[in-house]
Each structure stands twice: as C-alpha cells, then as structure tokens.
Design an enzyme around this catalytic site. Sequence first.
Site, PDB file in Angstrom:
ATOM      1  N   HIS A  93       1.216  -4.208   4.646  1.00 19.81           N
ATOM      2  CA  HIS A  93       0.918  -4.736   3.317  1.00 19.81           C
ATOM      3  C   HIS A  93       2.059  -5.589   2.765  1.00 19.81           C
ATOM      4  O   HIS A  93       1.849  -6.428   1.889  1.00 19.81           O
ATOM      5  CB  HIS A  93       0.605  -3.592   2.361  1.00 19.81           C
ATOM      6  CG  HIS A  93       0.123  -4.079   1.032  1.00 19.81           C
ATOM      7  ND1 HIS A  93      -1.017  -4.833   0.904  1.00 19.81           N
ATOM      8  CD2 HIS A  93       0.641  -3.971  -0.212  1.00 19.81           C
ATOM      9  CE1 HIS A  93      -1.189  -5.150  -0.373  1.00 19.81           C
ATOM     10  NE2 HIS A  93      -0.193  -4.650  -1.062  1.00 19.81           N
ATOM     11  N   SER A 153      -1.759  -8.720  -3.274  1.00 18.19           N
ATOM     12  CA  SER A 153      -2.259  -7.370  -3.502  1.00 18.19           C
ATOM     13  C   SER A 153      -3.182  -7.328  -4.728  1.00 18.19           C
ATOM     14  O   SER A 153      -4.199  -8.015  -4.741  1.00 18.19           O
ATOM     15  CB  SER A 153      -1.044  -6.441  -3.644  1.00 18.19           C
ATOM     16  OG  SER A 153      -1.406  -5.097  -3.490  1.00 18.19           O
ATOM     17  N   ASP A 213      -2.039  -4.644   7.897  1.00 18.57           N
ATOM     18  CA  ASP A 213      -2.156  -4.049   6.559  1.00 18.57           C
ATOM     19  C   ASP A 213      -3.120  -2.877   6.651  1.00 18.57           C
ATOM     20  O   ASP A 213      -4.274  -3.038   7.047  1.00 18.57           O
ATOM     21  CB  ASP A 213      -2.675  -5.106   5.577  1.00 18.57           C
ATOM     22  CG  ASP A 213      -2.567  -4.665   4.119  1.00 18.57           C
ATOM     23  OD1 ASP A 213      -2.735  -3.456   3.833  1.00 18.57           O
ATOM     24  OD2 ASP A 213      -2.345  -5.541   3.264  1.00 18.57           O
TER      25      ASP A 213
END
EC number: 2.3.1.31
Lengths: 338, 338
Positions: B313, B129, B284
């Site tokens: 995600h 991320s 995602d």
Amino acid sequence: MSDYKVYSLGDVMLQSGMRIPDAKLAYKTYGTLNSAKDNVIVYPTWYSGQHYENEWLIGEDKAVDPRKYFIIVPNMFCNGLSSSPSNTPAPYGRARFPHVSAYDNVRMQHRLLAEVFGIEKIALVTGWSMGALQTFHWGAMYPEMVERILPFQGSAKCSRHNFVFLEGVKAALTADAAFLDGWYDVQPEKGLCAAARVYAGWGLSQTFYREKLDLEKLGYASLEDFLVGFWEGWLLAKDANNLLGMLWTWQYGDISNNEIYTGDFVKALSSIRAKAIVMPCKTDLYFPPEDSAFEVAHMPNAELRVVDSIWGHFAGGPGTSPVDIAVLDKALRELLAS
Amino acid sequence: MSDYKVYSLGDVMLQSGMRIPDAKLAYKTYGTLNSAKDNVIVYPTWYSGQHYENEWLIGEDKAVDPRKYFIIVPNMFCNGLSSSPSNTPAPYGRARFPHVSAYDNVRMQHRLLAEVFGIEKIALVTGWSMGALQTFHWGAMYPEMVERILPFQGSAKCSRHNFVFLEGVKAALTADAAFLDGWYDVQPEKGLCAAARVYAGWGLSQTFYREKLDLEKLGYASLEDFLVGFWEGWLLAKDANNLLGMLWTWQYGDISNNEIYTGDFVKALSSIRAKAIVMPCKTDLYFPPEDSAFEVAHMPNAELRVVDSIWGHFAGGPGTSPVDIAVLDKALRELLAS
C-alpha cells in the site's frame, strides 16, 4: 467418556528453561498399528484445533484411510486438551503457563510414539497451518524416521510478516482490560471478538470476499453474519491464555531454532530427507508461496505444488473447500503410494 | 500561525440525515490560480493524514509543481483540522459526531472551489488511498468539471475484504475499555497501539517484510522498533474518534451510493469522463489490482497501470519509497501533459 487418550509425560523441561509439571499429551488414534509398525501417519493439530477438528481428512474414502493406516493425531500443547494454561494447576497454569516451542511439541510427540507404541518409522507426517509447522519439525528433527511429509498452508519458520499479523491478533485480544494480564476468571469476550475480526481479513483471500463465498458457499446471511457466526464464534469457544500460548508457539516456530541446527535454517531444511510435497495456496495471505518455494529449494527431496484456489489459508483447511481438499487428498494418495 | 485556511460552510446536512453545525473545511493551497482558472489540481488527504502530509508529491521538481499549478489540498472531515469529533462542540462532537461520507466530503470540497475561488474546471484530481477514493468521487460526481484523475492505491468503492480489514482495526481500537464508547477524556492508548499493530501487517507486503525493508530502507533497529516507532507512533498521535470517523467514511465509500447513481456502481464508473490513469500496486494487500481492473474496465477513458513494487500500500505513499514515487510522478507528468 472422552474420545481420546492422555499420555502422562512426567515433568517436561522446555527449550525456554521452564517446565510443564506432570505434562499431559492428549491424542487420538484411528485404525490399527500393523505388526511391522510401518503404517503410521502422524497428523498434528492446527492453531486452536483439537484432534476431532482434524477429521475432515481422515476416512475410508480418503488417502488417510484408517483401514490401511494407523493415524495418530497429537493435540498441540495449549490447545486445551494437552497441557495448557486452562488445565494446568498453579503455579504453572493460567498467565504463568510457560512458552512451548514447536520443537518441544514434536519432541513430546516423538516420546509418545516411541514409549507408548514402539514406533521407529513414520510413513507420513501431514498437517495444516501450525500442523504444517510441526510437520516440518518432524522432518528436520527425525530425518531418519520420517519417510514422507506433506505440509500444507504452513511454513518451517514463522516469517516476519506472519509474525506481524499475529502481533495484531494478540494486541487486539489483550487490549481488552478484562484479560487482566491473563488472570481473568471470565473470558475477555470483547478481546476475543476483536482478535477474531482481525483474523477474518487474513484467513480468506480478497477474491474469496469479492466473490462472496461466505454467502454463496458457506451459507452466511451477510458479511456481518459471517464475522459473528464463523469468526467470533470460533474464538469465543476458546480460552484466551490458550490462544496466546499457541500464538507464541507459532510466532517462534523455526525448525532451526534448537541445538541440532543452532539457527541455521538452510541446514535444517537440507537435513529433511523425507520425500515431500509442500502445498501452499496461491492466495494464502500469511503463508505465501514464495516462502514455501525457498523451503523447497533447500530440501533435497521435495516438490512445490501450489494450490490454485481463492480460498486463501483455508484451501486445504477444515472441510470448508471440498474442491481443494480433493486436490490435497490426491497429493496425499500419490505421496503415500510412492 | 497556522499554515492553512479554514472555509466556514455553515450548517452542513449530510447523507446520513445528520448535520455538522457550523462546519469547517480546512485547506491549504500551493501556487497561484491563473486568470483563466484552468491550472487547478485538487489533491485530497488520506486516512488520518493532514494537508502537510500530502506534500511529498508537491514541488518545483515534481509534476505537481506550484509554479505551474494552483494546488488545493482539502482536509478530509474527521482528520482533526476540518470538522471532526475532536474539534466540534457538544452536542455534535466526540462520540456523537455524525457519519460523513466521501460524497459529503467531495460535495463540500466542490463548494470551496466554487464559492471561494470561482473554479469551474479542474485539470487534475489525484490522491493516495482514501485520497484516491475522493478522487474517484470527484470524477463521478462532477464529470464535466474534472479533466483528469490519477487515483493511486485506492478504490472507487470499499471492497468487502477491505471492509473486513477495517473491522479488525476498529475492533482492536474499541476493545480497549478506556475508549468508553467514544466518551474518553484521555486517549485509549492501548487500543490505538493495538489498532496500529493490526494495521502493520496490512500496510506493507509480505515481501517488504521478508526483505527487511523496515530495517534496510526505513532505518529501524528491529521489527519491534518498526512496530513501535512507525506504526504505534502513527496512531498514538491521533484522536480515536477521529480515526473511527474516517474509518466509517472509508468503509462506506462508494461512488454510486448517492442520489445521482442510486447504487449502480458500473453506471457511476461509466460516467467518469476524465482521462484517467489508475495506479494500484501489485502487492497492495487491501487495494489489489483486480479491483482497479474492474473499475478501469468500466471507465470510458482510463488506463490501468499497475505499480510493480514490493512496498504494498505504501508504493506511492507518503515519501517512503522514492523509486515508486518517481514512477508515480512520471505518470502524473504524462497525464497533465495530455
């Protein structure tokens, strides 16, 4: 000089066990009901939308043609024209306005058709988003009456993910202390703007934003201009309690949540006799095609037709994507001709 | 008795033109730096995460093995351990803490490696991320130093859609008047909860929710329990200004936004010499594989490997999906062996 009519329903008892006293159903019709009463199209409104905001699909050059059809656009409860938190007197108004289900909405729309117009057959029910939710309800609640349905970018039941997205919108709006638990005298503008910004990411696809259609197609000057002008402008024009009322209707929308189907979603889908074309958009972030595929698999007379567009939830939506609206109009024409 | 160390950077001038006075970079190391100093892995933190929340990928049974590698986990600025709004004295703390870019973060991480450890080569940079954002920065800013990168579920530049999603999170948090424009003495809990609910729809995929993995895999009792226990619990443990600081870092993350590449994103990507495996997740919602595909197409030595998972995600994320983490670990092993 309003452009719509209001049907007085009297006191309406709701699924929630509460009532709307002296309930009003605001509606507009287009075209003329023929003597056989077999040229009826019902076209319910979407989240926050009012009847005039449904007009992008109506026209003499369109499938939904007022020269041929008698088109009824009923306004959803809580949309500010039909009975809503904003227009219902105490003690049932404002923060106390009761929860209204999609089932309640469609039951009252049915009364309008029966009691005012004596209509017994509907050629087509169609609608976008929450309009699609009501479309599915029409098909499941009145299977012998509804001949065709074309729900687009919507579902027969609010999915868990869709529910969570709406939780985010609601939490953003109500985080503003000016909301005062619904007892505000002045709209909680900061909360409305926050809710609009939350919505902005969901309404259009990642690819829409990547390809900058907000600038290229919708003519905004910048991303921030789009967030302010399109999204915040949208919700700032609305009443907070009304929005939360419709949000509840959406979150708890489910064609099987009633005494007919007692929670059996597959049975409710299976009971929809109408010839149906169900049109999700490939890139819709809250009504993904997978949910529509499940629905169509259990409907006896339905076709799944996925719209291949990067406009996400707005593919067939209110006039923004002419190319996708042409695809939708063609499907409506085909369905009406069948 | 903290489990980490703090490197004092002195006054740090930022890209924004502001400074962090007496800046601190908190970090933890695992394993031992060998004499050749060629066994270094850098593993930056993610949005809100602190070094111990990176440990799900570190272990003797893992590719990132502290018996073989010297693993450095630098804490991002604003995460509450490195210099942050919450721990910086007036006048630079709280609402006045300056904007820190990913470039600023990585430049300071480079100083840590050079000045404290004398490291000149990095075997691998990896991160999830915002950790992936920093990973891409390492590759672009120090191409001769970084041999391999494996960014997962992240991007080299915040996309416009991702920016909009974050606008929603920010608007929800700051709609709470208790935020007091950042000058609160008590955390704006209602705003933090609202931000968490907004995040909940983005973090995991539609299919994750459809298949009820919140209940089946994560053990929550209901959807509401998941929203409260997992999501609100996450943000209520954080400081609002810190979260907004990292959110800014994220929104303005861009490997080309610096004096090296002067906004030429393709040039910045092309300059990453490291052997790379870029691992987005198919589902995602804010780092869709299309963005990674663009990046990989312009990187000279990179492979796109899309994770086929419904965890969105959270596919490679902090320990939640063991099956996907095994896939990630295998890729890390393969890359390190090459």
